[in-house]
Design a protein around this motif. Sequence first.
Motif, PDB file in Angstrom:
ATOM      1  N   ILE A 183      -8.119   8.745  -3.999  1.00 32.55           N
ATOM      2  CA  ILE A 183      -7.138   8.488  -2.945  1.00 32.55           C
ATOM      3  C   ILE A 183      -7.028   7.009  -2.623  1.00 32.55           C
ATOM      4  N   GLU A 184      -8.137   6.390  -2.276  1.00 33.04           N
ATOM      5  CA  GLU A 184      -8.096   4.974  -1.885  1.00 33.04           C
ATOM      6  C   GLU A 184      -7.618   4.061  -3.021  1.00 33.04           C
ATOM      7  N   PRO A 185      -8.127   4.212  -4.259  1.00 34.81           N
ATOM      8  CA  PRO A 185      -7.620   3.359  -5.336  1.00 34.81           C
ATOM      9  C   PRO A 185      -6.121   3.529  -5.579  1.00 34.81           C
ATOM     10  N   ALA A 186      -5.636   4.764  -5.504  1.00 33.73           N
ATOM     11  CA  ALA A 186      -4.207   4.999  -5.717  1.00 33.73           C
ATOM     12  C   ALA A 186      -3.372   4.344  -4.623  1.00 33.73           C
ATOM     13  N   LEU A 187      -3.779   4.497  -3.382  1.00 38.22           N
ATOM     14  CA  LEU A 187      -3.035   3.886  -2.272  1.00 38.22           C
ATOM     15  C   LEU A 187      -3.045   2.372  -2.374  1.00 38.22           C
ATOM     16  N   ALA A 188      -4.198   1.805  -2.729  1.00 35.70           N
ATOM     17  CA  ALA A 188      -4.308   0.353  -2.858  1.00 35.70           C
ATOM     18  C   ALA A 188      -3.404  -0.181  -3.964  1.00 35.70           C
ATOM     19  N   ALA A 189      -3.156   0.662  -4.993  1.00 33.84           N
ATOM     20  CA  ALA A 189      -2.301   0.262  -6.109  1.00 33.84           C
ATOM     21  C   ALA A 189      -0.823   0.487  -5.812  1.00 33.84           C
ATOM     22  N   GLY A 190      -0.516   0.973  -4.606  1.00 34.26           N
ATOM     23  CA  GLY A 190       0.872   1.188  -4.226  1.00 34.26           C
ATOM     24  C   GLY A 190       1.402   2.571  -4.537  1.00 34.26           C
TER      25      GLY A 190
ATOM     26  N   ARG B  51       0.833  -1.192   0.000  1.00 32.52           N
ATOM     27  CA  ARG B  51       0.000   0.000   0.000  1.00 32.52           C
ATOM     28  C   ARG B  51       0.876   1.254   0.000  1.00 32.52           C
ATOM     29  N   GLY B  52       0.416   2.281  -0.720  1.00 33.86           N
ATOM     30  CA  GLY B  52       1.156   3.525  -0.789  1.00 33.86           C
ATOM     31  C   GLY B  52       0.986   4.366   0.467  1.00 33.86           C
ATOM     32  N   LYS B  53       1.596   5.532   0.472  1.00 33.57           N
ATOM     33  CA  LYS B  53       1.537   6.460   1.595  1.00 33.57           C
ATOM     34  C   LYS B  53       0.741   7.702   1.201  1.00 33.57           C
TER      35      LYS B  53
END
Length: 204
Positions: free
Chosen positions: A79-86, A2-4
């Motif tokens: 936000i959530e899709p981007a974080l889930a994609a790392g 997961r991304g930050k």
Amino acid sequence: MRGKFITLEGIDGAGKSSHAAWIAGWLRARGRDVLVTREPGGTPLGERLRELLLAEPMDLRTETLLIFAARQEHLALRIEPALAAGRWVLSERFTDATFAYQGGGRGVPRPALEVLEHWVHGGFQPDLTLYFDLPVPVARGRLEAATGAPDRFEREDTRFFDRVRAAYHVRAAESPGRIRTVDAGQSLSAVKKQVEVILLKFCE
């Protein structure tokens, strides 16, 4: 992995927009895939709501609800899709701004904001918040020197921004591990140095 999620906060004129591109470039140079976004906004609907919020007079509760509506779209679609994609997400403003502007500046009761915060994103918070702090007269001077017509918030008086800044200080004191204060009254190079020190530690 997961991304930050990193957010930039501060009163109007504090320099968030000036530093966002530089921070994104700094992170990308170290191998992070970065999404740069903003609030209110960040999605097609969010940007339409932003236009209304910055230009149209409205009831205080309407203003607050529209901000959280835009935030819900922002979280769900970007936000959530981007974080889930790392990916790492860098956003100019998030919920700290609502506690500062609508809470501190406008006087929305804190319990009402906490209910909306919990409803929209529960315990989800940024991994790191950079709070660009500087005296209100300095920020006002920067705004007055800028080109372009000021929006509805930028036209508020000094007392409003004093309350917003005080609310940011309270928020920072409550979350010292997440919210890192940057002295934005220094030179551009000195501010960047402060930010770099924080980011280096965060990225370890």
